[in-house]
Design an enzyme around this catalytic site. Structure first.
Site, short mmCIF file in Angstrom:
data_model
loop_
_atom_site.label_atom_id
_atom_site.label_comp_id
_atom_site.label_asym_id
_atom_site.label_seq_id
_atom_site.Cartn_x
_atom_site.Cartn_y
_atom_site.Cartn_z
N LYS A 277 0.84 -1.20 0.00
CA LYS A 277 0.00 0.00 0.00
C LYS A 277 0.87 1.25 0.00
O LYS A 277 2.00 1.22 0.47
CB LYS A 277 -0.87 0.03 1.27
N GLU A 349 -6.29 -9.60 0.82
CA GLU A 349 -5.99 -10.70 1.75
C GLU A 349 -7.17 -11.06 2.65
O GLU A 349 -7.25 -12.18 3.13
CB GLU A 349 -4.76 -10.35 2.59
N ARG A 351 -10.32 -11.50 2.01
CA ARG A 351 -11.15 -12.56 1.44
C ARG A 351 -10.46 -13.92 1.54
O ARG A 351 -11.13 -14.96 1.66
CB ARG A 351 -11.52 -12.21 0.00
N1 BES Z 1 -8.02 -3.72 4.29
C1 BES Z 1 -8.21 -3.36 2.95
C2 BES Z 1 -9.51 -2.61 2.69
C3 BES Z 1 -9.70 -1.29 3.35
C4 BES Z 1 -9.56 -0.13 2.62
C5 BES Z 1 -10.07 -1.19 4.66
C6 BES Z 1 -9.77 1.10 3.20
C7 BES Z 1 -10.29 0.03 5.24
C8 BES Z 1 -10.15 1.17 4.51
C9 BES Z 1 -8.22 -4.59 2.07
O1 BES Z 1 -7.47 -5.68 2.51
C10 BES Z 1 -7.67 -4.18 0.74
O2 BES Z 1 -6.55 -3.79 0.71
N2 BES Z 1 -8.48 -4.26 -0.30
C11 BES Z 1 -8.07 -3.88 -1.59
C12 BES Z 1 -8.59 -4.91 -2.58
C13 BES Z 1 -8.09 -4.72 -3.97
C14 BES Z 1 -6.62 -5.05 -4.02
C15 BES Z 1 -8.87 -5.62 -4.87
C16 BES Z 1 -8.64 -2.51 -1.90
O3 BES Z 1 -9.78 -2.25 -1.52
O4 BES Z 1 -7.94 -1.70 -2.46
ZN ZN Z 2 -7.17 -5.76 4.57
ZN ZN Z 3 -5.43 -5.51 1.89
#
Ligand code: BES
Ligand code: ZN
Ligand code: ZN
Length: 496
Positions: A277, A349, A351
Site C-alpha cells: 500500500k 488478503e 477474502r
Molecule cells: N483492508 C483493505 C480494505 C480497506 C480499505 C479497509 C480502506 C479500510 C479502509 C483490504 O485488505 C484491501 O486492501 N483491499 C483492496 C482490494 C483490492 C486489491 C482488490 C482494496 O480495496 O484496495
Molecule cells: Zn485488509
Molecule cells: Zn489488503
C-alpha cells in the site's frame, strides 16, 4: 461509568445537570418541558419565543441554576421533528448531551426521558448512547484528562409502573454498549500492541470470563487443518496466525434450529503485502481487524443476553506483511475447502482468510453464515462512511438483518451479487482469482469471492471498511473506532 434508574422526582434531584430534549414543532414547550417551564417561571417559553430554543436536531440549550430545580444546570437537547423521532435519535442525542457536558468538566448527569417515550426501548437507547459516547481513545496518553469524564448517569422520568421495563432496557443497553466499547478498544490498539497472538489471548480471556466455550487454533493446528488461504497471508511476516473459535450454546437447544456462524476478518495490520500500500494513511490499517473485534464483542454480549440459538464465532487473524517469505502476485494457493486460488493481488488478503474462516465455521456446524470485514476501499467509494455494505445470498435472511439494522440504528445498504459478477473472479490457471478482472465493482467482486466459500448456506457479508472508523469526531462519538454492526448482529441473533 455508573448508570442507574432513579425513582426520585426529577425536580428533587441534586445533580450537576438535568438533561432532557425538545421537539422541533410550532410550540416546543409541551408536556414535561412545559412542566419545567412552569417551575422555571416561564423561562423556556421565552427562550422559545426568542428563537434560542427551537428543538432543531442536536441544538444545545444550557441553563444555569434553573429555578425550581435542585439540579445545578438544565440542558435541553434538540430532538428534531417529532414524526422523525426514533430510538436512534434518542441514542444520538443522549450521547451528544454526555459529550457536551463532559467537555465542560461535569461528572454527573440525570437524563429525563420525555413523557411519550418512557419505555424499555428508550432506556436501552439512552444507556447505549451515553456509554458509547463516554468512550475515549486516550489509553496511551500519559497525561489523561481525568477531570473530563462522566462518572454517573441517572435515568429518570419513568413511573413506578414503567420501572421494570426500563430496568430491563437499561441492563440490555449496558451489556450491548459495553461490548461495543470492548470491540472499539481492540480496534483502537496499534499493531505492535495487538498481534494475532495477543488478540487471541484477549479473546480467550473474554470468553472464559463470559462463560463461553473457546478454542484458539495456533499455527500448528492451522497447518494440520490445511487452511492454505490464511497461511498464505501469514507467511509474509514473523507473527504466527491464530484462529479464535468461540461458541455459545443455549440451555435448551431446539433440534433442527439454525446455527449462526459469525466470521470476522482480523488482520492486525495490512501493509498490502508485496502488492504494498502507499505510505500515506497506511497507519490506519491497524483497524483491519475491526470485523473480528466486532464479532468478539457480539459474543460477549450474547453470553449475557442468552439467545435461544446456537452461535459459533470464527475469527481468523494474521498480519499482512511483505517479508522475504511473503506470497507473490500470481502464486496459487489451496484453501481449506480444496478450491485453488490465484493470488493476483496480495492486498486482497481479507477474502483469503475469510475463505478458510467460513469453511471452518460450516464444518463446525454453522448453517447460517454472517461475515464482517473491512474488506474493500471500493465500498468506501460506493457508500462513504455512512452505510455498511450488505451482500446476501438469501433474501429472507438478508431482510431479517436489514430489519435488525433499522432497529439498532446502524445504517446498512444492500448491494447486488448477480451471477454476472461471478465471471469477474473466474480463474485463468486456478479455480478462482482473488481480485476482479479490472471491470469495476470492487466491493462486489470481494463479496463474490467470499460467497464461493459459503456454498449453499444462507450467507451475509458486511463490508465495514468505510464505517468501522470515524475520521472525524461526531458530537455523540469520539473519533476512531465505531464498533459498527455489533448492535445489529446482537439484535439479529436475539430475534431468533
Ligand atoms: N483492508 C483493505 C480494505 C480497506 C480499505 C479497509 C480502506 C479500510 C479502509 C483490504 O485488505 C484491501 O486492501 N483491499 C483492496 C482490494 C483490492 C486489491 C482488490 C482494496 O480495496 O484496495
Ligand atoms: Zn485488509
Ligand atoms: Zn489488503
Amino acid at each position: 461509568m455508573q448508570i442507574s434508574l432513579e425513582s426520585k422526582p426529577y425536580a428533587a434531584l441534586e445533580t450537576e445537570a438535568l438533561v432532557s430534549y425538545v421537539f422541533e414543532e410550532a410550540d416546543p414547550v409541551q408536556g414535561r418541558i412545559s412542566e419545567l417551564d412552569q417551575t422555571a417561571n416561564g423561562l423556556l417559553r421565552s427562550l422559545a419565543k426568542s428563537g434560542e430554543l427551537t428543538g432543531k436536531t442536536l441544538e444545545m440549550t444550557l441553563i444555569h441554576a434553573p429555578a425550581g430545580l435542585k439540579a445545578a444546570r438544565l440542558l435541553l437537547v434538540g430532538a428534531g421533528k417529532r414524526e422523525q423521532f426514533t430510538s436512534a435519535t434518542l441514542r444520538k442525542l443522549a450521547g451528544a448531551a454526555l459529550r457536551y457536558l463532559k467537555a465542560r468538566s461535569i461528572k454527573q448527569l440525570a437524563f429525563l426521558v420525555r413523557e411519550s417515550n418512557a419505555t424499555e426501548e428508550s432506556a436501552q437507547a439512552i444507556a447505549e448512547g451515553v456509554l458509547t459516547a463516554n468512550f475515549e481513545t486516550d489509553k496511551y496518553k500519559t497525561e489523561k484528562k481525568n477531570d473530563k469524564s462522566i462518572d454517573t448517569v441517572l435515568l429518570t422520568g419513568y413511573s413506578d409502573a414503567e420501572r421494570a421495563a426500563a430496568e430491563k432496557g437499561l441492563t440490555r443497553g449496558r451489556v450491548i454498549a459495553e461490548s461495543q466499547n470492548f470491540a472499539r478498544d481492540l480496534i483502537n490498539e496499534p499493531s505492535n500492541k495487538l498481534t494475532p497472538k495477543i488478540l487471541a489471548e484477549k479473546a480467550e480471556a473474554m470468553a472464559k470470563q463470559a462463560g463461553l466455550a473457546v478454542e484458539i487454533l495456533d499455527e500448528k493446528k492451522i497447518t494440520e487443518l490445511k487452511m492454505g488461504a490464511l497461511l498464505s497471508v501469514s507467511q509474509g511476516g514473523p507473527e504466527p496466525p491464530r484462529v479464535m473459535v468461540i461458541t455459545y450454546t443455549p440451555a435448551n437447544p431446539k433440534p433442527g434450529a439454525p446455527v449462526i456462524g459469525l466470521i470476522g476478518k482480523a488482520v492486525t495490520f495490512d501493509t498490502g503485502g508485496i502488492s504494498i500500500k502507499p505510505a500515506d494513511g497506511m497507519e490506519k490499517m491497524k483497524y483491519d481487524m475491526a470485523g473480528g473485534a466486532t464479532m468478539l464483542g457480539v459474543m460477549r454480549a450474547l453470553a449475557a443476553l442468552k439467545p435461544n440459538v446456537k452461535v459459533i464465532c470464527v475469527v481468523p487473524s494474521t498480519e499482512n506483511m511483505p517479508g522475504g517469505t511473503a506470497q507473490k502476485p500470481g502464486d496459487i494457493q489451496t484453501a481449506m475447502s480444496g478450491k485453488t486460488i490465484e493470488v493476483l493481488n496480495t492486498d486482497a488478503e481479507g477474502r483469503l482468510i475469510l475463505a478458510d474462516g467460513l469453511h471452518y465455521a460450516k464444518q463446525l456446524g454453522a448453517t447460517h453464515l454472517i461475515d464482517a470485514a473491512t474488506l474493500t476501499g471500493a465500498i468506501v467509494v460506493a457508500l462513504a462512511n455512512v452505510n455498511v455494505g450488505v451482500f446476501g445470498s438469501d433474501q429472507p435472511f438478508t431482510d431479517k438483518l436489514l430489519a435488525s439494522s433499522k432497529a439498532a440504528g446502524e445504517k446498512m445498504w444492500q448491494m447486488p451479487i448477480d451471477d454476472e459478477y461471478r465471471e469477474f473472479i473466474k480463474g485463468t490457471v486456478a479455480d478462482i482469482q482473488n481480485i476482479g478482472s479490472g471491470k469495476g465493482g470492487g466491493a462486489i467482486t470481494g463479496a463474490m469471492f467470499i460467497k464461493e466459500f459459503a456454498g449453499d448456506s444462507p450467507w451475509i457479508h458486511l463490508d465495514i471498511a468505510g464505517t468501522a472508523w470515524n475520521d472525524d469526531a461526531k458530537s455523540w462519538l469520539a473519533k476512531g473506532p465505531t464498533g459498527v454492526a455489533l448492535r445489529t448482529l446482537v439484535h439479529l441473533v436475539m430475534s431468533y
